[in-house]
Design a protein around this motif. Structure first.
Motif, mmCIF file in Angstrom:
data_model
loop_
_atom_site.group_PDB
_atom_site.id
_atom_site.type_symbol
_atom_site.label_atom_id
_atom_site.label_comp_id
_atom_site.label_asym_id
_atom_site.label_seq_id
_atom_site.Cartn_x
_atom_site.Cartn_y
_atom_site.Cartn_z
ATOM 1 N N TRP A 1 0.835 -1.207 0.000
ATOM 2 C CA TRP A 1 0.000 0.000 0.000
ATOM 3 C C TRP A 1 0.867 1.253 0.000
ATOM 4 C CZ3 TRP A 1 -4.438 -1.152 4.034
ATOM 5 C CH2 TRP A 1 -5.415 -1.931 3.405
ATOM 6 N N GLY A 2 1.951 1.234 0.780
ATOM 7 C CA GLY A 2 2.852 2.374 0.789
ATOM 8 C C GLY A 2 3.477 2.608 -0.571
ATOM 9 N N ALA A 3 3.842 1.505 -1.248
ATOM 10 C CA ALA A 3 4.453 1.620 -2.574
ATOM 11 C C ALA A 3 3.441 1.962 -3.654
ATOM 12 C CB ALA A 3 5.160 0.308 -2.932
ATOM 13 N N SER A 4 2.140 1.813 -3.355
ATOM 14 C CA SER A 4 1.113 2.036 -4.379
ATOM 15 C C SER A 4 1.072 3.480 -4.860
ATOM 16 C CB SER A 4 -0.265 1.633 -3.844
ATOM 17 O OG SER A 4 -0.700 2.518 -2.820
ATOM 18 N N TYR A 5 1.436 4.427 -3.995
ATOM 19 C CA TYR A 5 1.401 5.836 -4.409
ATOM 20 C C TYR A 5 2.440 6.109 -5.494
ATOM 21 C CZ TYR A 5 -1.355 6.152 -0.160
ATOM 22 O OH TYR A 5 -2.317 5.949 0.792
ATOM 23 N N LEU A 6 3.622 5.535 -5.315
ATOM 24 C CA LEU A 6 4.663 5.703 -6.326
ATOM 25 C C LEU A 6 4.276 4.981 -7.611
ATOM 26 C CD1 LEU A 6 7.451 6.835 -7.012
ATOM 27 C CD2 LEU A 6 8.449 4.713 -6.122
ATOM 28 N N ALA A 7 3.698 3.775 -7.475
ATOM 29 C CA ALA A 7 3.294 3.010 -8.653
ATOM 30 C C ALA A 7 2.213 3.754 -9.436
ATOM 31 C CB ALA A 7 2.797 1.634 -8.237
ATOM 32 N N THR B 1 5.621 10.583 -1.653
ATOM 33 C CA THR B 1 5.908 10.700 -0.224
ATOM 34 C C THR B 1 4.852 11.540 0.470
ATOM 35 O OG1 THR B 1 8.273 10.537 -0.690
ATOM 36 C CG2 THR B 1 7.635 11.384 1.467
ATOM 37 N N ASN B 2 4.580 12.728 -0.084
ATOM 38 C CA ASN B 2 3.549 13.590 0.489
ATOM 39 C C ASN B 2 2.192 12.889 0.513
ATOM 40 O OD1 ASN B 2 5.522 15.558 0.611
ATOM 41 N ND2 ASN B 2 4.182 17.166 -0.148
ATOM 42 N N ALA B 3 1.865 12.199 -0.591
ATOM 43 C CA ALA B 3 0.570 11.533 -0.694
ATOM 44 C C ALA B 3 0.386 10.520 0.429
ATOM 45 C CB ALA B 3 0.434 10.846 -2.055
ATOM 46 N N GLY B 4 1.383 9.672 0.632
ATOM 47 C CA GLY B 4 1.276 8.637 1.650
ATOM 48 C C GLY B 4 1.210 9.184 3.059
ATOM 49 N N LEU C 1 -2.427 -1.659 13.858
ATOM 50 C CA LEU C 1 -1.087 -1.163 14.168
ATOM 51 C C LEU C 1 -0.120 -1.433 13.029
ATOM 52 C CD1 LEU C 1 0.774 0.096 16.353
ATOM 53 C CD2 LEU C 1 1.257 -2.235 17.122
ATOM 54 N N LEU C 2 -0.174 -2.647 12.477
ATOM 55 C CA LEU C 2 0.737 -3.005 11.390
ATOM 56 C C LEU C 2 0.393 -2.248 10.112
ATOM 57 C CD1 LEU C 2 0.902 -6.830 12.100
ATOM 58 C CD2 LEU C 2 2.805 -5.232 12.299
ATOM 59 N N LEU C 3 -0.899 -2.145 9.795
ATOM 60 C CA LEU C 3 -1.300 -1.400 8.597
ATOM 61 C C LEU C 3 -1.021 0.087 8.746
ATOM 62 C CD1 LEU C 3 -4.692 -3.104 7.638
ATOM 63 C CD2 LEU C 3 -2.418 -3.502 6.670
ATOM 64 N N GLY C 4 -0.933 0.547 10.008
ATOM 65 C CA GLY C 4 -0.635 1.954 10.256
ATOM 66 C C GLY C 4 0.765 2.366 9.871
ATOM 67 N N THR C 5 1.616 1.379 9.524
ATOM 68 C CA THR C 5 2.977 1.713 9.064
ATOM 69 C C THR C 5 2.992 2.100 7.582
ATOM 70 O OG1 THR C 5 3.506 -0.598 8.510
ATOM 71 C CG2 THR C 5 3.979 0.134 10.758
ATOM 72 N N GLU C 6 1.822 2.083 6.924
ATOM 73 C CA GLU C 6 1.743 2.410 5.496
ATOM 74 C C GLU C 6 2.445 3.718 5.118
ATOM 75 O OE1 GLU C 6 -1.624 3.832 2.273
ATOM 76 O OE2 GLU C 6 -2.261 2.768 4.070
ATOM 77 N N PRO C 7 2.221 4.840 5.848
ATOM 78 C CA PRO C 7 2.889 6.091 5.447
ATOM 79 C C PRO C 7 4.403 6.016 5.511
ATOM 80 C CG PRO C 7 1.781 6.341 7.560
ATOM 81 C CD PRO C 7 1.300 5.056 6.969
ATOM 82 N N LEU C 8 4.937 5.206 6.434
ATOM 83 C CA LEU C 8 6.388 5.045 6.509
ATOM 84 C C LEU C 8 6.917 4.403 5.237
ATOM 85 C CD1 LEU C 8 9.080 5.066 8.037
ATOM 86 C CD2 LEU C 8 8.423 2.863 9.053
ATOM 87 N N TRP C 9 6.234 3.358 4.763
ATOM 88 C CA TRP C 9 6.662 2.686 3.530
ATOM 89 C C TRP C 9 6.471 3.585 2.323
ATOM 90 C CZ3 TRP C 9 9.568 -0.969 5.067
ATOM 91 C CH2 TRP C 9 9.238 -1.723 6.209
ATOM 92 N N ALA C 10 5.431 4.415 2.346
ATOM 93 C CA ALA C 10 5.229 5.361 1.239
ATOM 94 C C ALA C 10 6.390 6.333 1.148
ATOM 95 C CB ALA C 10 3.913 6.117 1.442
ATOM 96 N N ALA C 11 6.837 6.821 2.307
ATOM 97 C CA ALA C 11 7.971 7.745 2.325
ATOM 98 C C ALA C 11 9.251 7.058 1.862
ATOM 99 C CB ALA C 11 8.155 8.314 3.726
ATOM 100 N N LEU C 12 9.475 5.832 2.339
ATOM 101 C CA LEU C 12 10.675 5.092 1.941
ATOM 102 C C LEU C 12 10.679 4.811 0.445
ATOM 103 C CD1 LEU C 12 11.051 2.541 4.897
ATOM 104 C CD2 LEU C 12 12.497 4.530 4.404
ATOM 105 N N ALA C 13 9.519 4.431 -0.106
ATOM 106 C CA ALA C 13 9.431 4.157 -1.542
ATOM 107 C C ALA C 13 9.664 5.423 -2.351
ATOM 108 C CB ALA C 13 8.067 3.555 -1.879
#
Length: 301
Positions: free
Chosen positions: A29-35, A103-106, A257-269
């Protein structure tokens, strides 16, 4: 020969095996914004949305056909209404990510975790705790800084659209909990009808458009098809079935809690794969958003 469960030895392993797929959902999900940003332009947003969900909808219908036939007329109407809200969410998110960084989107969309308890408190006329209000203030300050990465300027159109998408997600969550006709309905059927209603909206909007789904599919190269399949198969189909599987094996709070890490992965991606740069203000803002939403989840729970 069956094994004997030893407390503290096998239980952590089973927990890890359950947590990993949920964490993978947060990652995709985090990577979906970049995709989405990579394969979509302002001209092809609606066409891409038609293709993304039309690919997975037949699979959902085939798997859940029996349960779909058991839905009442009221449940169909309720799920259809939720699907209309869902279509607004995806339109705002996809147009938003086209006009801002992944990054901003996530990070901005993660404000849903703050907006939802605030909206719930307003509806039920209860006062949020001071800790939650503090978390909300930190998150909002973080978004302000995040959108000012290049200096103090007006937020971009994409930033504002993502903010509206976060509000629309909040409306969707509240509607799901308050539309009586869908309460107790099978999760697979509910999701299928919602996606079907959303696809119907996208098809109507695509009628007569310059970039039709068919022409967009023809114009796609291997890179775009790979991105589209990632969004369809992993970010939609895989994510849904993992959530259905996980809620039977762990607590809803742990899944959240685990799904709440989505914005972190969006920023990393966005930073590592998309080459995006936030600047000092943007980095500070992103950190505040992550801290505020994490604190807010704990305070609201």
């Amino acid at each position: 020969m069956s094994s004997i469960a030893v407390p503290g030895v096998l239980a952590p392993r089973r927990t890890w095996l359950t947590d990993l797929p949920i964490l993978l959902v947060a990652v995709v999900w985090g990577a979906s914004y970049l995709a989405a940003k990579d394969i979509t332009t302002a001209r092809t947003v609606i066409a891409v949305l038609v293709l993304r969900f039309a690919i997975v909808l037949p699979a959902l219908v085939a798997v859940g056909w029996r349960s779909l036939r058991t839905l009442s007329a009221a449940q169909w109407r309720g799920a259809g209404l939720l699907g209309l809200i869902l279509s607004v969410i995806f339109l705002l998110e996809t147009y938003g990510v086209v006009h801002t960084s992944a990054t901003n989107a996530g990070l901005i969309i993660s404000l849903t975790m703050i907006f939802t308890p605030l909206a719930e408190a307003a509806v039920t006329r209860t006062r949020p705790s001071r800790a939650f209000l503090g978390a909300a203030a930190i998150s909002v300050l973080g978004v302000v800084l995040l959108t000012q990465g290049g200096g103090f300027t007006s937020p971009s159109l994409g930033d504002l659209l993502m903010l509206l998408a976060a509000l629309a997600r909040t409306v969707h969550v509240l509607a799901m909990s308050r539309v009586k006709s869908v309460q107790g309905a099978d999760a697979l059927s509910l999701t299928t009808v919602q996606l079907g209603a959303a696809v119907a909206v996208f098809v109507l909007l695509a009628t007569g458009a310059d970039a039709t789904p068919w022409q967009t599919a023809v114009d796609f190269g291997p890179r775009e098809w790979a991105g589209l399949l990632f969004l369809s198969v992993f970010c939609t189909l895989f994510a849904f079935f993992v959530q259905m599987w996980a809620v039977r094996r762990t607590s809803p709070s742990r899944v959240s809690l685990l799904l709440g890490t989505e914005p972190l992965w969006a920023a990393l991606a966005g930073i590592s794969l998309g080459g995006e740069r936030l600047g000092v203000l943007g980095l500070a803002g992103g950190a505040l958003v992550l801290a505020g939403t994490a604190w807010g989840r704990r305070a609201a729970g």
